[in-house]
Design a protein around this motif. Structure first.
Motif, PDB file in Angstrom:
ATOM      1  N   GLY A 190      41.193  44.046  35.118  1.00 40.45           N
ATOM      2  CA  GLY A 190      41.233  43.045  36.131  1.00 40.45           C
ATOM      3  C   GLY A 190      41.734  41.587  35.783  1.00 40.45           C
ATOM      4  N   ALA A 216      37.483  42.678  46.667  1.00 36.84           N
ATOM      5  CA  ALA A 216      37.860  43.291  45.483  1.00 36.84           C
ATOM      6  C   ALA A 216      37.402  44.481  45.261  1.00 36.84           C
ATOM      7  CB  ALA A 216      37.179  42.411  44.366  1.00 36.84           C
ATOM      8  N   ASP A 217      38.345  45.427  44.455  1.00 36.79           N
ATOM      9  CA  ASP A 217      37.858  46.730  44.178  1.00 36.79           C
ATOM     10  C   ASP A 217      36.769  46.884  43.286  1.00 36.79           C
ATOM     11  OD1 ASP A 217      37.971  49.378  43.325  1.00 36.79           O
ATOM     12  OD2 ASP A 217      40.067  49.386  42.892  1.00 36.79           O
ATOM     13  N   VAL A 275      36.950  47.790  39.792  1.00 39.73           N
ATOM     14  CA  VAL A 275      37.749  46.959  38.876  1.00 39.73           C
ATOM     15  C   VAL A 275      36.551  45.727  38.587  1.00 39.73           C
ATOM     16  CG1 VAL A 275      39.556  45.133  38.157  1.00 39.73           C
ATOM     17  CG2 VAL A 275      39.859  47.540  39.627  1.00 39.73           C
ATOM     18  N   TYR A 276      36.063  45.226  39.680  1.00 40.22           N
ATOM     19  CA  TYR A 276      35.271  43.941  39.597  1.00 40.22           C
ATOM     20  C   TYR A 276      33.866  44.086  40.175  1.00 40.22           C
ATOM     21  CZ  TYR A 276      40.018  41.656  39.165  1.00 40.22           C
ATOM     22  OH  TYR A 276      41.118  41.405  39.053  1.00 40.22           O
ATOM     23  N   ASN A 286      43.245  33.338  40.861  1.00 41.62           N
ATOM     24  CA  ASN A 286      43.270  34.623  40.927  1.00 41.62           C
ATOM     25  C   ASN A 286      44.518  35.193  40.444  1.00 41.62           C
ATOM     26  OD1 ASN A 286      40.595  34.390  41.351  1.00 41.62           O
ATOM     27  ND2 ASN A 286      40.770  34.677  43.565  1.00 41.62           N
ATOM     28  N   GLU A 287      45.484  34.638  41.153  1.00 42.08           N
ATOM     29  CA  GLU A 287      47.070  35.524  40.948  1.00 42.08           C
ATOM     30  C   GLU A 287      47.380  35.494  39.536  1.00 42.08           C
ATOM     31  OE1 GLU A 287      49.308  33.178  43.846  1.00 42.08           O
ATOM     32  OE2 GLU A 287      48.678  34.870  45.528  1.00 42.08           O
ATOM     33  N   HIS A 345      44.194  39.192  38.333  1.00 42.47           N
ATOM     34  CA  HIS A 345      45.254  39.535  39.245  1.00 42.47           C
ATOM     35  C   HIS A 345      45.257  40.687  40.219  1.00 42.47           C
ATOM     36  CE1 HIS A 345      46.499  42.984  36.238  1.00 42.47           C
ATOM     37  NE2 HIS A 345      45.479  42.469  35.900  1.00 42.47           N
ATOM     38  N   GLN A 346      43.768  41.217  39.966  1.00 41.59           N
ATOM     39  CA  GLN A 346      43.811  42.687  41.108  1.00 41.59           C
ATOM     40  C   GLN A 346      42.939  41.924  42.209  1.00 41.59           C
ATOM     41  OE1 GLN A 346      43.321  46.577  39.399  1.00 41.59           O
ATOM     42  NE2 GLN A 346      44.010  45.759  37.621  1.00 41.59           N
ATOM     43  N   GLY A 400      41.551  40.730  45.799  1.00 37.25           N
ATOM     44  CA  GLY A 400      42.265  40.739  47.121  1.00 37.25           C
ATOM     45  C   GLY A 400      42.051  39.382  47.931  1.00 37.25           C
TER      46      GLY A 400
END
Length: 370
Positions: free
Chosen positions: A127, A227-228, A231-232, A291-292, A296-297, A299
């Protein structure tokens, strides 16, 4: 009514100090303009980082280590989980002073810190996307404190030890002397000593004892993002991020709340009694851009909040007695990195009141430096 000690500001440091003094059998009155835990200061927002290899300077390391012992002691007293050992990843260029302080303090205090290259960080935590030249210093024993739960636990503990708490009670004047008079809008209380730990409002309280601290209240923002969890989620570390232009911090998604991130540097100077501007699109844009670039993942935005920083010129704390009244103690200026120390500062304040000195070195926090 007479008390041994009156504490003005029953937030992070004040509530802990109230517990430690009451535990020693002292009569303690805690006064707060709101009802802690609340969202009118610096202590709300669910989570704060606690770390030990300290980028702000090695003098903080013994305090951080003692703080964790006391938070864990409070967990046992309260029966609540207050500390989550997520690990903390300090991110920055290898020659950044913050990162160098992390590495040096880890060596000096024999702390476990794993240093990873940008490529290793990106592989270990997919992530994250670090640029070339950055490193990650991972401290596995560090983690996250549940802030409202921490304050609520000290509140319950202080009351169980016999402390008195008056909420929604604003102090309007202090009259110093051998006995200190504390005037609220409705009552007057007398004490042998007082502790002033009123956060961004500390200078309003200190006016009546002819003292002004070099503290700037700042409006700060932070936000949660979708967020997934794979991943996070809670296996992802809390983090700090430093580059030459900015400083950020963040948290994994805890209990499904979402990925949380905030910017540590910058902030608008405000009066704590003003109606503070709500979290807005400009605040969101800044965090989305971070974040971008790095996370980077992550949301879309879920929601954001505001809080106060009480910033000193050097971003070190103020813990000292009044220059002319040695029964008035001050704890202020925690500059956005103080919460983790709330437990130990409460203990230190109780030691100052009871013994006139602290068992830990607090010379860095003396008023005379200004």
């Amino acid at each position: 009514m007479h008390y041994d000690t009156i504490i003005i500001g029953a937030g992070t440091m004040g509530m802990a100090a109230g517990y430690f003094l009451a535990k020693q059998g002292k009569s303690v009155l805690l006064l707060d303009a709101f009802n802690p835990p609340h969202d009118q200061g610096s202590h709300h927002g669910e989570t704060r980082i606690i770390r030990f290899a300290y980028g702000e300077g090695k003098a903080y390391v013994p305090l951080a280590l003692r703080a964790l012992d006391l938070w864990q002691e409070l967990e046992k007293i309260s029966g609540k989980q207050l500390f989550l050992k997520t690990g903390v990843l300090n991110i920055g260029s290898k020659d950044h002073s913050f990162i160098q302080n992390v590495i040096e303090s880890a060596k000096d205090f024999n702390l476990s810190v794993d240093v990873y290259s940008a490529q290793e960080v990106n592989k270990k935590w997919p992530g994250i996307m670090l640029p070339e030249g950055f490193i990650g210093c991972f401290e596995p024993s560090a983690g996250v404190l549940r802030v409202e739960a921490c304050i609520d636990a000290y509140k319950t503990a202080a009351l169980s030890e016999g402390a008195t708490l008056k909420t929604n009670t604003r102090v309007v004047k202090i009259v110093p002397g051998e006995k200190v008079s504390v005037h609220t809008e409705e009552e007057v209380f007398i004490a042998d000593s007082i502790i002033i730990s009123a956060g961004a409002r500390v200078n309003d309280i200190l006016k009546s004892v002819d003292l002004t601290l070099p503290i700037t209240p700042l409006r700060k923002t932070f936000a949660w993002f979708n967020a997934d969890e794979a991943v996070y989620g809670s296996h992802f570390p809390a983090f700090t991020y430093e580059d030459e232009n900015s400083s950020y911090y963040g948290f994994p998604s805890i209990d499904g709340a979402g990925f949380k991130v905030g910017r540590h540097d910058t902030g608008d100077e405000v009066s704590p009694d003003d109606v503070i501007r709500e979290f807005d699109e400009a605040d969101a844009t800044e965090l989305v851009q971070f974040n971008e670039k790095i996370m980077h993942q992550v949301g879309t935005l879920k929601y954001g909040k505001t809080c106060f920083y009480s910033k000193t010129p050097d971003e070190d704390f103020i813990i000292d007695s009044h220059p002319f009244h040695d029964n008035i103690y001050i704890a202020a200026g925690f500059s956005g990195h103080g919460f983790k120390f709330g437990s130990v500062i409460g203990e230190i304040l109780s030691q100052l009141v009871l013994n006139g000195k602290s068992e830990l070195d607090i010379s860095l926090f003396k008023l005379m430096r200004f």
